[in-house]
Motif scaffolding. Structure first.
Motif, PDB file in Angstrom:
ATOM      1  N   PHE A  97       0.842  -1.194   0.000  1.00  0.00           N
ATOM      2  CA  PHE A  97       0.000   0.000   0.000  1.00  0.00           C
ATOM      3  C   PHE A  97       0.875   1.242   0.000  1.00  0.00           C
ATOM      4  CE2 PHE A  97       0.912  -0.504   4.486  1.00  0.00           C
ATOM      5  CZ  PHE A  97       1.091   0.799   4.930  1.00  0.00           C
ATOM      6  N   ARG A  98       0.277   2.360  -0.406  1.00  0.00           N
ATOM      7  CA  ARG A  98       0.876   3.687  -0.257  1.00  0.00           C
ATOM      8  C   ARG A  98      -0.208   4.634   0.247  1.00  0.00           C
ATOM      9  NH1 ARG A  98       4.189   5.414  -5.550  1.00  0.00           N
ATOM     10  NH2 ARG A  98       2.269   4.747  -6.610  1.00  0.00           N
ATOM     11  N   PHE A  99       0.203   5.558   1.132  1.00  0.00           N
ATOM     12  CA  PHE A  99      -0.746   6.473   1.749  1.00  0.00           C
ATOM     13  C   PHE A  99      -0.133   7.868   1.776  1.00  0.00           C
ATOM     14  CE2 PHE A  99      -2.434   8.099   6.022  1.00  0.00           C
ATOM     15  CZ  PHE A  99      -3.588   8.633   5.465  1.00  0.00           C
ATOM     16  N   TRP A 100      -0.801   8.820   1.079  1.00  0.00           N
ATOM     17  CA  TRP A 100      -0.346  10.207   1.061  1.00  0.00           C
ATOM     18  C   TRP A 100      -1.032  10.970   2.191  1.00  0.00           C
ATOM     19  CZ3 TRP A 100      -0.482   7.204  -3.168  1.00  0.00           C
ATOM     20  CH2 TRP A 100       0.606   7.275  -4.061  1.00  0.00           C
ATOM     21  N   PHE A 101      -0.225  11.613   3.046  1.00  0.00           N
ATOM     22  CA  PHE A 101      -0.763  12.259   4.242  1.00  0.00           C
ATOM     23  C   PHE A 101      -1.647  13.464   3.921  1.00  0.00           C
ATOM     24  CE2 PHE A 101       3.187  10.646   6.653  1.00  0.00           C
ATOM     25  CZ  PHE A 101       2.509   9.490   7.023  1.00  0.00           C
ATOM     26  N   GLU A 102      -1.222  14.310   2.977  1.00  0.00           N
ATOM     27  CA  GLU A 102      -1.903  15.587   2.776  1.00  0.00           C
ATOM     28  C   GLU A 102      -3.377  15.419   2.439  1.00  0.00           C
ATOM     29  OE1 GLU A 102      -1.436  19.784   0.281  1.00  0.00           O
ATOM     30  OE2 GLU A 102      -0.018  18.141  -0.036  1.00  0.00           O
ATOM     31  N   ASP A 103      -3.680  14.552   1.476  1.00  0.00           N
ATOM     32  CA  ASP A 103      -5.082  14.366   1.085  1.00  0.00           C
ATOM     33  C   ASP A 103      -5.624  13.004   1.521  1.00  0.00           C
ATOM     34  OD1 ASP A 103      -3.613  12.820  -0.618  1.00  0.00           O
ATOM     35  OD2 ASP A 103      -4.392  13.681  -2.477  1.00  0.00           O
ATOM     36  N   GLN A 104      -4.852  12.299   2.358  1.00  0.00           N
ATOM     37  CA  GLN A 104      -5.246  10.980   2.862  1.00  0.00           C
ATOM     38  C   GLN A 104      -5.674  10.059   1.713  1.00  0.00           C
ATOM     39  OE1 GLN A 104      -7.458  10.581   6.487  1.00  0.00           O
ATOM     40  NE2 GLN A 104      -7.055  12.692   7.111  1.00  0.00           N
ATOM     41  N   ARG A 105      -4.846  10.025   0.692  1.00  0.00           N
ATOM     42  CA  ARG A 105      -5.121   9.198  -0.488  1.00  0.00           C
ATOM     43  C   ARG A 105      -4.372   7.877  -0.373  1.00  0.00           C
ATOM     44  NH1 ARG A 105      -2.365   9.257  -5.431  1.00  0.00           N
ATOM     45  NH2 ARG A 105      -1.347  11.197  -4.784  1.00  0.00           N
ATOM     46  N   TRP A 106      -5.090   6.786  -0.622  1.00  0.00           N
ATOM     47  CA  TRP A 106      -4.533   5.443  -0.526  1.00  0.00           C
ATOM     48  C   TRP A 106      -4.424   4.797  -1.901  1.00  0.00           C
ATOM     49  CZ3 TRP A 106      -3.355   3.042   4.232  1.00  0.00           C
ATOM     50  CH2 TRP A 106      -3.791   3.716   5.381  1.00  0.00           C
ATOM     51  N   GLU A 107      -3.425   3.961  -2.044  1.00  0.00           N
ATOM     52  CA  GLU A 107      -3.331   3.009  -3.151  1.00  0.00           C
ATOM     53  C   GLU A 107      -3.005   1.658  -2.552  1.00  0.00           C
ATOM     54  OE1 GLU A 107      -0.443   4.067  -6.033  1.00  0.00           O
ATOM     55  OE2 GLU A 107      -1.565   5.782  -6.834  1.00  0.00           O
ATOM     56  N   TRP A 108      -3.568   0.593  -3.122  1.00  0.00           N
ATOM     57  CA  TRP A 108      -3.220  -0.735  -2.631  1.00  0.00           C
ATOM     58  C   TRP A 108      -3.124  -1.710  -3.791  1.00  0.00           C
ATOM     59  CZ3 TRP A 108      -8.030  -2.419   0.797  1.00  0.00           C
ATOM     60  CH2 TRP A 108      -9.173  -2.447   0.010  1.00  0.00           C
ATOM     61  N   SER A 109      -2.410  -2.792  -3.543  1.00  0.00           N
ATOM     62  CA  SER A 109      -2.252  -3.824  -4.566  1.00  0.00           C
ATOM     63  C   SER A 109      -3.463  -4.754  -4.550  1.00  0.00           C
ATOM     64  CB  SER A 109      -0.981  -4.631  -4.293  1.00  0.00           C
ATOM     65  OG  SER A 109      -1.112  -5.365  -3.082  1.00  0.00           O
ATOM     66  N   ASP A 110      -3.553  -5.609  -5.598  1.00  0.00           N
ATOM     67  CA  ASP A 110      -4.633  -6.591  -5.636  1.00  0.00           C
ATOM     68  C   ASP A 110      -4.595  -7.485  -4.407  1.00  0.00           C
ATOM     69  OD1 ASP A 110      -5.435  -5.609  -8.088  1.00  0.00           O
ATOM     70  OD2 ASP A 110      -4.297  -7.090  -9.241  1.00  0.00           O
ATOM     71  N   GLU A 111      -3.379  -7.822  -3.952  1.00  0.00           N
ATOM     72  CA  GLU A 111      -3.240  -8.708  -2.794  1.00  0.00           C
ATOM     73  C   GLU A 111      -3.752  -8.032  -1.522  1.00  0.00           C
ATOM     74  OE1 GLU A 111      -0.532  -9.853  -5.997  1.00  0.00           O
ATOM     75  OE2 GLU A 111      -0.816  -7.953  -4.914  1.00  0.00           O
ATOM     76  N   ALA A 112      -3.491  -6.738  -1.398  1.00  0.00           N
ATOM     77  CA  ALA A 112      -3.998  -6.002  -0.234  1.00  0.00           C
ATOM     78  C   ALA A 112      -5.520  -5.933  -0.283  1.00  0.00           C
ATOM     79  CB  ALA A 112      -3.400  -4.600  -0.191  1.00  0.00           C
ATOM     80  N   ALA A 113      -6.063  -5.675  -1.471  1.00  0.00           N
ATOM     81  CA  ALA A 113      -7.517  -5.636  -1.617  1.00  0.00           C
ATOM     82  C   ALA A 113      -8.140  -6.967  -1.234  1.00  0.00           C
ATOM     83  CB  ALA A 113      -7.884  -5.269  -3.055  1.00  0.00           C
ATOM     84  N   ALA A 114      -7.462  -8.078  -1.593  1.00  0.00           N
ATOM     85  CA  ALA A 114      -7.992  -9.412  -1.296  1.00  0.00           C
ATOM     86  C   ALA A 114      -8.090  -9.662   0.203  1.00  0.00           C
ATOM     87  CB  ALA A 114      -7.110 -10.473  -1.949  1.00  0.00           C
ATOM     88  N   ILE A 115      -7.158  -9.110   0.979  1.00  0.00           N
ATOM     89  CA  ILE A 115      -7.218  -9.287   2.434  1.00  0.00           C
ATOM     90  C   ILE A 115      -8.522  -8.709   2.977  1.00  0.00           C
ATOM     91  CG2 ILE A 115      -6.164  -8.588   4.627  1.00  0.00           C
ATOM     92  CD1 ILE A 115      -3.447  -8.707   3.222  1.00  0.00           C
ATOM     93  N   TYR A 116      -8.973  -7.623   2.368  1.00  0.00           N
ATOM     94  CA  TYR A 116     -10.211  -6.968   2.799  1.00  0.00           C
ATOM     95  C   TYR A 116     -11.449  -7.553   2.117  1.00  0.00           C
ATOM     96  CZ  TYR A 116      -7.627  -3.389   5.338  1.00  0.00           C
ATOM     97  OH  TYR A 116      -6.823  -2.727   6.242  1.00  0.00           O
ATOM     98  N   GLY A 117     -11.226  -8.516   1.235  1.00  0.00           N
ATOM     99  CA  GLY A 117     -12.347  -9.198   0.601  1.00  0.00           C
ATOM    100  C   GLY A 117     -12.743  -8.645  -0.752  1.00  0.00           C
ATOM    101  N   TYR A 118     -11.946  -7.734  -1.314  1.00  0.00           N
ATOM    102  CA  TYR A 118     -12.259  -7.163  -2.619  1.00  0.00           C
ATOM    103  C   TYR A 118     -11.487  -7.910  -3.706  1.00  0.00           C
ATOM    104  CZ  TYR A 118     -14.284  -3.352   0.085  1.00  0.00           C
ATOM    105  OH  TYR A 118     -15.047  -2.618   0.963  1.00  0.00           O
ATOM    106  N   THR A 119     -12.128  -8.083  -4.842  1.00  0.00           N
ATOM    107  CA  THR A 119     -11.510  -8.853  -5.917  1.00  0.00           C
ATOM    108  C   THR A 119     -11.079  -7.971  -7.078  1.00  0.00           C
ATOM    109  OG1 THR A 119     -13.694  -9.266  -6.889  1.00  0.00           O
ATOM    110  CG2 THR A 119     -12.816 -10.931  -5.376  1.00  0.00           C
ATOM    111  N   GLU A 120     -11.529  -6.724  -7.130  1.00  0.00           N
ATOM    112  CA  GLU A 120     -11.174  -5.837  -8.226  1.00  0.00           C
ATOM    113  C   GLU A 120     -10.342  -4.685  -7.690  1.00  0.00           C
ATOM    114  OE1 GLU A 120     -14.602  -4.556 -10.285  1.00  0.00           O
ATOM    115  OE2 GLU A 120     -15.287  -6.569 -10.791  1.00  0.00           O
ATOM    116  N   ARG A 121      -9.274  -4.399  -8.408  1.00  0.00           N
ATOM    117  CA  ARG A 121      -8.353  -3.357  -7.959  1.00  0.00           C
ATOM    118  C   ARG A 121      -8.986  -1.968  -7.994  1.00  0.00           C
ATOM    119  NH1 ARG A 121      -1.969  -3.076  -9.552  1.00  0.00           N
ATOM    120  NH2 ARG A 121      -1.410  -1.403  -8.119  1.00  0.00           N
TER     121      ARG A 121
END
Length: 223
Positions: free
Chosen positions: A26-50
């Motif tokens: 994952f990557r997280f930008w502090f100023e605007d609290q913007r997140w990016e995550w990989s497909d594998e990170a999304a899968a941990i949360y139960g999401y299948t689409e990036r």
């Protein structure tokens, strides 16, 4: 990531090999609290689409109720101070399953060397904590906690000496770290280690602190 974060991620990842979705970046930008995550990170949360991109609110909604406040506080502190956040908490995925997740992260810098966010890994250790695996976790997590602790101690020293707040103290440490090209935790550990040799502050400062120490209960009672 620095060597400690990389070593921690590598050690933990090595004991959960064979479970492809167990480690996600994952990557997280502090100023605007913007997140990016990989497909594998999304899968941990139960999401299948990036394209199901996370937000701070959606991530917190997936935290176990007993862990949510602590995680929210960690994120808020990171945004305020520029520090990365590390730790362990539980995630409830879209199917209602509980995952035990470790966050291993480091500071994310821009081209000028300024902290703009944090980058790292979500590591799902659910169902893998056998005795030998637990030994690895017990060997890496305390080091992460110790690193955070010594930085907090160094900040406290600067706050007392210069009469500044915690955020300003962290900026001073960051400045010296960047100027000297010494890792922040190494600089903090050295600073804390040298303080006792100074023999304390001047008598007037000690007298003020003595008064504060002996009257804190009255100040709290008056609030």
């Amino acid at each position: 990531m620095d060597d400690l974060a990389l070593r921690s991620a590598s050690a933990i990842a090595s004991v959960i090999a064979g479970t492809p979705q167990s480690v996600g970046s994952f990557r997280f930008w502090f100023e605007d609290q913007r997140w990016e995550w990989s497909d594998e990170a999304a899968a941990i949360y139960g999401y299948t689409e990036r394209d199901a991109q996370p937000t701070t609110e959606s991530l917190l909604a997936h935290k176990h109720p007993d862990d949510r406040a602590l995680v929210a506080q960690s994120i808020a502190t990171a945004v305020r101070t520029g520090e990365p956040f590390c730790g362990r908490h539980r995630v409830i995925d879209t199917a209602g399953r509980t995952h035990h997740v470790i966050v291993v992260a480091d500071r994310m810098l821009d081209d000028r060397g300024l902290v703009v966010g944090t980058t790292g890994y979500f590591i799902d250790v659910s169902g893998t904590l056998e005795e030998n695996r637990q030994e690895i976790l017990d060997g890496t997590l305390p080091e992460l906690v110790e690193t955070r602790a010594v930085i907090e101690q160094a900040k406290g020293v600067l706050m007392v000496v210069y009469g500044i707040n915690a955020e300003q103290a962290f900026r001073v440490l960051q400045w010296r770290s960047q100027e000297t090209n010494i890792k922040l935790r190494t600089l903090a550990r050295q600073l804390v280690g040298e303080v006792p040799a100074m023999g304390g502050g001047p008598a007037s400062q000690r007298a003020c602190f003595d008064h504060l120490l002996l009257t804190m209960h009255d100040v709290l009672a008056a609030k």
